[in-house]
Design a protein around this motif. Structure first.
Motif, PDB file in Angstrom:
ATOM      1  N   LYS A   1       0.871  -1.186   0.000  1.00  0.00           N
ATOM      2  CA  LYS A   1       0.000   0.000   0.000  1.00  0.00           C
ATOM      3  C   LYS A   1       0.901   1.227   0.000  1.00  0.00           C
ATOM      4  CE  LYS A   1      -4.133  -1.972   0.862  1.00  0.00           C
ATOM      5  NZ  LYS A   1      -5.443  -1.689   0.343  1.00  0.00           N
TER       6      LYS A   1
ATOM      7  N   MET B   1       0.846   5.210   0.471  1.00  0.00           N
ATOM      8  CA  MET B   1      -0.027   6.219   1.061  1.00  0.00           C
ATOM      9  C   MET B   1       0.590   7.607   0.935  1.00  0.00           C
ATOM     10  SD  MET B   1      -1.270   4.040   4.377  1.00  0.00           S
ATOM     11  CE  MET B   1      -2.601   5.166   4.755  1.00  0.00           C
TER      12      MET B   1
ATOM     13  N   THR C   1      -6.217  11.865   1.156  1.00  0.00           N
ATOM     14  CA  THR C   1      -5.270  10.765   1.288  1.00  0.00           C
ATOM     15  C   THR C   1      -5.531   9.802   0.143  1.00  0.00           C
ATOM     16  OG1 THR C   1      -5.253  10.970   3.695  1.00  0.00           O
ATOM     17  CG2 THR C   1      -4.458   8.887   2.772  1.00  0.00           C
ATOM     18  N   THR C   2      -4.459   9.432  -0.553  1.00  0.00           N
ATOM     19  CA  THR C   2      -4.589   8.388  -1.556  1.00  0.00           C
ATOM     20  C   THR C   2      -3.895   7.139  -1.042  1.00  0.00           C
ATOM     21  OG1 THR C   2      -2.612   9.123  -2.764  1.00  0.00           O
ATOM     22  CG2 THR C   2      -4.743   9.964  -3.523  1.00  0.00           C
ATOM     23  N   VAL C   3      -4.508   6.008  -1.333  1.00  0.00           N
ATOM     24  CA  VAL C   3      -3.955   4.710  -0.977  1.00  0.00           C
ATOM     25  C   VAL C   3      -3.933   3.883  -2.258  1.00  0.00           C
ATOM     26  CG1 VAL C   3      -4.150   2.671   0.484  1.00  0.00           C
ATOM     27  CG2 VAL C   3      -4.962   4.894   1.337  1.00  0.00           C
TER      28      VAL C   3
ATOM     29  N   GLU D   1      -2.581   0.480  -4.346  1.00  0.00           N
ATOM     30  CA  GLU D   1      -2.246  -0.904  -4.046  1.00  0.00           C
ATOM     31  C   GLU D   1      -1.473  -1.504  -5.219  1.00  0.00           C
ATOM     32  OE1 GLU D   1      -4.909  -3.786  -1.712  1.00  0.00           O
ATOM     33  OE2 GLU D   1      -5.262  -4.279  -3.816  1.00  0.00           O
TER      34      GLU D   1
ATOM     35  N   SER E   1       5.902   9.661  -0.213  1.00  0.00           N
ATOM     36  CA  SER E   1       4.847   8.690   0.061  1.00  0.00           C
ATOM     37  C   SER E   1       5.417   7.622   0.991  1.00  0.00           C
ATOM     38  CB  SER E   1       4.394   8.020  -1.243  1.00  0.00           C
ATOM     39  OG  SER E   1       3.782   8.956  -2.087  1.00  0.00           O
TER      40      SER E   1
END
Length: 105
Positions: free
Chosen positions: A3, A5, A55-57, A59, A94
């Protein structure tokens, strides 16, 4: 599974415009890169009163896939010039986390 973030902050007045920019330009641009092992992106939004946090997550299957997306200095934030015009401030780096467990109910 990795992940990735990241946090960006904008004024309340620019929050909707920034979210639209993500939806119509930034996220489609990432998808167009067709990065192997890129699985998803989540967008979180939080009103802090004087500013709005996004917030971006992302994957990815592996750290190698993150490097394919961002390069050898993979912790560097991905903030296109168009986004920089709307954001007030953002994380320069990040963070990356190994997914150890996921429990869905």
């Amino acid at each position: 599974m990795i992940k990735r973030m990241w946090n960006g902050y904008t004024t309340p007045e620019n929050a909707d415009a920034y979210e639209q920019l993500l939806d119509t330009f930034v996220f489609p641009g990432i998808e167009a890169k067709q990065i192997p092992g890129y699985r998803s992106i989540e967008l979180l939004r939080r009103d802090l009163g004087h500013e709005v946090q996004f917030t971006t997550v992302m994957e990815f299957d592996s750290l190698e896939n993150v490097i394919a997306f961002q390069g050898q200095d993979y912790e560097t934030a991905y903030v296109p010039a168009e986004a920089r015009k709307v954001l007030k401030r953002w994380d320069e780096r990040s963070t990356h986390h190994d997914v150890r467990q996921t429990r869905r109910y």
